[in-house]
Design a protein around this motif. Structure first.
Motif, PDB file in Angstrom:
ATOM      1  N   MET A  29       0.788  -1.232   0.000  1.00 36.83           N
ATOM      2  CA  MET A  29       0.000   0.000   0.000  1.00 36.83           C
ATOM      3  C   MET A  29       0.822   1.285   0.000  1.00 36.83           C
ATOM      4  SD  MET A  29      -2.878  -1.428  -0.168  1.00 36.83           S
ATOM      5  CE  MET A  29      -3.917   0.024  -0.085  1.00 36.83           C
ATOM      6  N   THR A  30       2.133   1.216  -0.190  1.00 31.13           N
ATOM      7  CA  THR A  30       2.940   2.436  -0.148  1.00 31.13           C
ATOM      8  C   THR A  30       3.842   2.533  -1.369  1.00 31.13           C
ATOM      9  OG1 THR A  30       4.722   1.352   1.087  1.00 31.13           O
ATOM     10  CG2 THR A  30       2.997   2.432   2.375  1.00 31.13           C
ATOM     11  N   TYR A  31       4.367   3.739  -1.577  1.00 32.98           N
ATOM     12  CA  TYR A  31       5.352   3.976  -2.626  1.00 32.98           C
ATOM     13  C   TYR A  31       6.741   3.578  -2.149  1.00 32.98           C
ATOM     14  CZ  TYR A  31       2.167   6.701  -5.569  1.00 32.98           C
ATOM     15  OH  TYR A  31       1.154   7.099  -6.389  1.00 32.98           O
ATOM     16  N   ARG A  32       7.550   3.154  -3.108  1.00 31.87           N
ATOM     17  CA  ARG A  32       8.979   2.969  -2.867  1.00 31.87           C
ATOM     18  C   ARG A  32       9.711   3.869  -3.856  1.00 31.87           C
ATOM     19  NH1 ARG A  32      10.147   0.041   1.839  1.00 31.87           N
ATOM     20  NH2 ARG A  32       8.657  -1.660   2.038  1.00 31.87           N
ATOM     21  N   ASP A  33      11.039   3.840  -3.846  1.00 25.88           N
ATOM     22  CA  ASP A  33      11.783   4.572  -4.858  1.00 25.88           C
ATOM     23  C   ASP A  33      12.433   3.581  -5.815  1.00 25.88           C
ATOM     24  OD1 ASP A  33      14.025   3.513  -3.601  1.00 25.88           O
ATOM     25  OD2 ASP A  33      14.400   5.326  -2.424  1.00 25.88           O
ATOM     26  N   GLY A  34      13.243   4.089  -6.718  1.00 21.09           N
ATOM     27  CA  GLY A  34      13.829   3.223  -7.742  1.00 21.09           C
ATOM     28  C   GLY A  34      14.924   2.312  -7.262  1.00 21.09           C
ATOM     29  N   TYR A  35      15.349   2.464  -6.003  1.00 27.74           N
ATOM     30  CA  TYR A  35      16.474   1.674  -5.519  1.00 27.74           C
ATOM     31  C   TYR A  35      16.079   0.248  -5.135  1.00 27.74           C
ATOM     32  CZ  TYR A  35      19.376   5.853  -5.341  1.00 27.74           C
ATOM     33  OH  TYR A  35      20.100   6.963  -5.674  1.00 27.74           O
ATOM     34  N   GLY A  36      14.836   0.045  -4.668  1.00 31.33           N
ATOM     35  CA  GLY A  36      14.466  -1.265  -4.156  1.00 31.33           C
ATOM     36  C   GLY A  36      15.031  -1.482  -2.760  1.00 31.33           C
ATOM     37  N   THR A  37      14.538  -2.503  -2.076  1.00 29.95           N
ATOM     38  CA  THR A  37      15.023  -2.770  -0.716  1.00 29.95           C
ATOM     39  C   THR A  37      16.271  -3.630  -0.756  1.00 29.95           C
ATOM     40  OG1 THR A  37      13.797  -4.827  -0.368  1.00 29.95           O
ATOM     41  CG2 THR A  37      12.620  -2.760   0.058  1.00 29.95           C
ATOM     42  N   ALA A  38      17.107  -3.481   0.251  1.00 27.68           N
ATOM     43  CA  ALA A  38      18.352  -4.250   0.315  1.00 27.68           C
ATOM     44  C   ALA A  38      18.062  -5.751   0.362  1.00 27.68           C
ATOM     45  CB  ALA A  38      19.162  -3.825   1.534  1.00 27.68           C
ATOM     46  N   ALA A  39      17.056  -6.150   1.135  1.00 21.77           N
ATOM     47  CA  ALA A  39      16.746  -7.575   1.268  1.00 21.77           C
ATOM     48  C   ALA A  39      16.335  -8.187  -0.069  1.00 21.77           C
ATOM     49  CB  ALA A  39      15.644  -7.773   2.308  1.00 21.77           C
ATOM     50  N   GLN A  40      15.504  -7.475  -0.820  1.00 27.10           N
ATOM     51  CA  GLN A  40      15.051  -7.997  -2.107  1.00 27.10           C
ATOM     52  C   GLN A  40      16.204  -8.060  -3.117  1.00 27.10           C
ATOM     53  OE1 GLN A  40      11.878  -5.285  -2.929  1.00 27.10           O
ATOM     54  NE2 GLN A  40      10.365  -6.432  -1.739  1.00 27.10           N
ATOM     55  N   LYS A  41      17.051  -7.043  -3.105  1.00 24.76           N
ATOM     56  CA  LYS A  41      18.193  -7.047  -4.025  1.00 24.76           C
ATOM     57  C   LYS A  41      19.145  -8.206  -3.716  1.00 24.76           C
ATOM     58  CE  LYS A  41      19.373  -2.635  -3.557  1.00 24.76           C
ATOM     59  NZ  LYS A  41      20.126  -1.377  -3.837  1.00 24.76           N
ATOM     60  N   LEU A  42      19.401  -8.442  -2.451  1.00 26.65           N
ATOM     61  CA  LEU A  42      20.286  -9.547  -2.077  1.00 26.65           C
ATOM     62  C   LEU A  42      19.659 -10.885  -2.448  1.00 26.65           C
ATOM     63  CD1 LEU A  42      21.634  -8.254   1.355  1.00 26.65           C
ATOM     64  CD2 LEU A  42      22.833  -8.316  -0.849  1.00 26.65           C
ATOM     65  N   ALA A  43      18.345 -10.994  -2.323  1.00 23.75           N
ATOM     66  CA  ALA A  43      17.671 -12.237  -2.703  1.00 23.75           C
ATOM     67  C   ALA A  43      17.821 -12.485  -4.201  1.00 23.75           C
ATOM     68  CB  ALA A  43      16.198 -12.174  -2.322  1.00 23.75           C
ATOM     69  N   MET A  44      17.784 -11.416  -5.013  1.00 19.33           N
ATOM     70  CA  MET A  44      17.881 -11.558  -6.461  1.00 19.33           C
ATOM     71  C   MET A  44      19.244 -12.047  -6.919  1.00 19.33           C
ATOM     72  SD  MET A  44      14.959 -10.744  -7.961  1.00 19.33           S
ATOM     73  CE  MET A  44      15.287 -10.105  -9.599  1.00 19.33           C
ATOM     74  N   ARG A  45      20.226 -12.088  -6.028  1.00 21.85           N
ATOM     75  CA  ARG A  45      21.536 -12.624  -6.407  1.00 21.85           C
ATOM     76  C   ARG A  45      21.450 -14.088  -6.805  1.00 21.85           C
ATOM     77  NH1 ARG A  45      25.500 -10.745  -1.556  1.00 21.85           N
ATOM     78  NH2 ARG A  45      24.003 -12.059  -0.441  1.00 21.85           N
ATOM     79  N   ALA A  46      20.386 -14.762  -6.379  1.00 23.50           N
ATOM     80  CA  ALA A  46      20.216 -16.173  -6.742  1.00 23.50           C
ATOM     81  C   ALA A  46      20.091 -16.362  -8.246  1.00 23.50           C
ATOM     82  CB  ALA A  46      18.987 -16.752  -6.044  1.00 23.50           C
ATOM     83  N   PHE A  47      19.722 -15.303  -8.969  1.00 25.74           N
ATOM     84  CA  PHE A  47      19.551 -15.396 -10.418  1.00 25.74           C
ATOM     85  C   PHE A  47      20.808 -14.959 -11.184  1.00 25.74           C
ATOM     86  CE2 PHE A  47      15.238 -14.449  -8.700  1.00 25.74           C
ATOM     87  CZ  PHE A  47      14.685 -15.705  -8.948  1.00 25.74           C
ATOM     88  N   LEU A  48      21.884 -14.713 -10.455  1.00 22.42           N
ATOM     89  CA  LEU A  48      23.140 -14.289 -11.074  1.00 22.42           C
ATOM     90  C   LEU A  48      24.091 -15.477 -11.225  1.00 22.42           C
ATOM     91  CD1 LEU A  48      23.795 -11.012  -9.029  1.00 22.42           C
ATOM     92  CD2 LEU A  48      22.780 -11.202 -11.316  1.00 22.42           C
ATOM     93  N   PRO A  49      25.088 -15.373 -12.104  1.00 17.10           N
ATOM     94  CA  PRO A  49      26.124 -16.407 -12.172  1.00 17.10           C
ATOM     95  C   PRO A  49      26.845 -16.512 -10.830  1.00 17.10           C
ATOM     96  CG  PRO A  49      26.297 -14.879 -14.022  1.00 17.10           C
ATOM     97  CD  PRO A  49      25.312 -14.286 -13.074  1.00 17.10           C
ATOM     98  N   ALA A  50      27.417 -17.665 -10.570  1.00 16.38           N
ATOM     99  CA  ALA A  50      28.059 -17.911  -9.270  1.00 16.38           C
ATOM    100  C   ALA A  50      29.117 -16.859  -8.950  1.00 16.38           C
ATOM    101  CB  ALA A  50      28.679 -19.303  -9.255  1.00 16.38           C
TER     102      ALA A  50
END
Length: 483
Positions: free
Chosen positions: A152-173
């Motif tokens: 229900m709220t706005y965020r900015d273009g940076y995204g949250t640290a937790a979500q960004k760190l989770a997305m590392r799973a989709f990166l090469p080792a």
């Protein structure tokens, strides 16, 4: 009464009267031609004037006018025919389909292609059996777990640290240990390219492209109003000597490349060549944008530029090929300064990436075993489909190269590519002409890309291949004569 004769406006007279005297003539001339086509000064089927004549009237170089014609061809507004010239396409084929053409059947109705008996080998999708179930699971988890703050709220273009760190799973080792300050969640690899081109360039900058590349890059360049130069390539990718020549010659800002599972040529650039290109880019302060959307299918590929040259590269990937194109989310890796600039670009475009999608992607990142199982299944399926394609078409084409998502065919010189594409559609098979990937006139003109991983069932691919093989065997017949 005196007769008054009105001299009809032609494209040459239009160029002469409206050609820019100063500034970036390339983009202004391209706009002038596009307007002439849309307003009817240039009619469907009409032949464009010879390059030399058009350049003379515009007061520009032959090279500039050649780039204008090439840009019109990339947009699908004109078609170049060897030995005959360049012609305005028929009105029905000019539209918003500047990345990939829509089949005529889908222009007439919104019917699902499978429902009308059409096999789509044009869109480079990678089918998987478990993807839909996994996506539904992630969306249910998101609905149950997402906090009110997320929903229900706005965020900015940076995204949250937790979500960004989770997305590392989709990166090469080799990139899975990068800090969150180097990560940015975006709307997918295409959005990453668009954001980088718009946020990291200045007027007068030039972008370096491969002779054949993903059409979305050219579309993004056009939207940004940027000019480009083409670097020569060989069977190992970008030619370092030619790349350095271009770096020395002008104000080169970015190099856009797909060094792993290249779309459409299927080349994977070896480590030695990547090191050469990266050192040259570093020397001349050129940023390398690496589109690695297919990288997950190449676990043994050399490290990406962002691992080899972390301060001079932007790594882009997304979930469109790995899981589903409907989940418009991706991740980039770059230096903290570049990441900050691109985050500002995300905010300017859409304020934020949907927090709901970000939560869903984070949940998916936890399903490592399921994701790996899908990748393993795709690799097995890719090997099987390569063998089937080779068995059906290898003796009917000049060359046949494979990625783990598509095949790149060179047709015999006696085969007209545009006619082949039309015959294939009449037979119920959609394919993509190599011209759609051309960054310069002439590249890929005799080629076809086949998305062999797109059909859900292998049996469907077999049917499509048999039809294409029949067309290649008897290229002078109309498809309806033997289907």
């Amino acid at each position: 009464m005196n007769n008054i004769y009105i001299v009809p406006m032609t494209i040459l007279s239009l160029i002469k009267s409206r050609a820019p005297a100063t500034g970036q003539k390339y983009s202004q001339l391209e706009s002038l031609f596009r307007q002439a086509i849309r307003e009817g000064t240039l009619q469907p089927g009409e032949k464009l004037p010879p390059l030399r004549d058009a350049a003379w009237q515009a007061g520009c170089s032959l090279g500039t006018m050649s780039r204008v014609y090439a840009a019109l061809e990339r947009r699908g507004m004109v078609t170049a025919e060897v030995g005959r010239g360049t012609f305005v396409r028929e009105e029905a084929s000019i539209g918003a389909d500047i990345i990939l053409p829509r089949p005529s059947s889908s222009r007439k109705s919104d019917s699902n292609l499978a429902d009308i008996g059409v096999i789509d080998l044009a869109m480079n999708a990678i089918t998987n059996e478990e993807g839909e179930d996994l996506l539904r699971w992630a969306l249910r988890r998101t609905a149950d777990k997402a906090s009110s703050l997320t929903l229900m709220t706005y965020r900015d273009g940076y995204g949250t640290a937790a979500q960004k760190l989770a997305m590392r799973a989709f990166l090469p080792a080799c990139l899975q240990q990068v800090g969150e300050e180097r990560l940015l969640i975006n709307h997918g690899a295409q959005n990453g390219i668009f954001t980088a081109l718009n946020r990291l360039t200045s007027p007068g900058d030039t972008i370096c492209l491969e002779p054949l590349c993903y059409p979305g890059v050219s579309a993004a360049l056009s939207q940004a109003g940027l000019s480009s130069v083409i670097v020569e390539c060989d069977d190992r990718g970008i030619d370092p000597v030619d790349f350095e020549r271009l770096c020395q010659a002008g104000r080169l800002r970015l190099l856009v490349t797909t060094p792993t599972g290249h779309n459409p040529t299927c080349i994977t650039t070896p480590l030695e060549r990547r090191l050469q290109i990266g050192e040259i880019a570093k020397k001349y302060d050129v940023l390398v944008i690496e589109d690695d959307i297919y990288g997950f299918l190449y676990p043994d590929a050399p490290p990406p530029y962002a691992a080899l040259f972390p301060d001079n590269a932007i790594y882009l990937t997304g979930l469109a090929k790995r899981l589903t194109p409907s989940l418009r989310i991706g991740v980039s890796v770059a230096s903290p300064q570049i990441t900050m600039l691109m985050a500002q670009g995300i905010t300017a475009q859409s304020w934020m990436v949907s927090p709901v999608l970000a939560v869903a992607a984070s949940e998916l990142a936890l399903r490592h075993d399921s994701l790996q199982k899908m990748i393993d299944a795709s690799l097995v399926q890719a090997d099987e489909r390569e063998k089937l394609t080779r068995a059906e078409l290898a003796d009917k084409v000049v060359s046949l190269k494979f990625c783990r998502s598509h095949a790149w065919l060179k047709l015999p010189d006696s085969c007209n590519v545009d006619l082949f594409v039309k015959q294939a559609e009449l037979a119920g098979v959609l394919v993509t002409s190599g011209q759609r990937f051309s960054s310069r006139t002439g590249s890929g003109n005799q080629h076809i890309r086949l998305s062999i991983m797109a059909p859900r069932k292998t049996e469907t691919l077999v049917i499509a291949l048999s039809k294409l093989g029949a067309i290649l065997t008897t290229p002078t017949l109309n498809s309806v004569e033997y289907f």
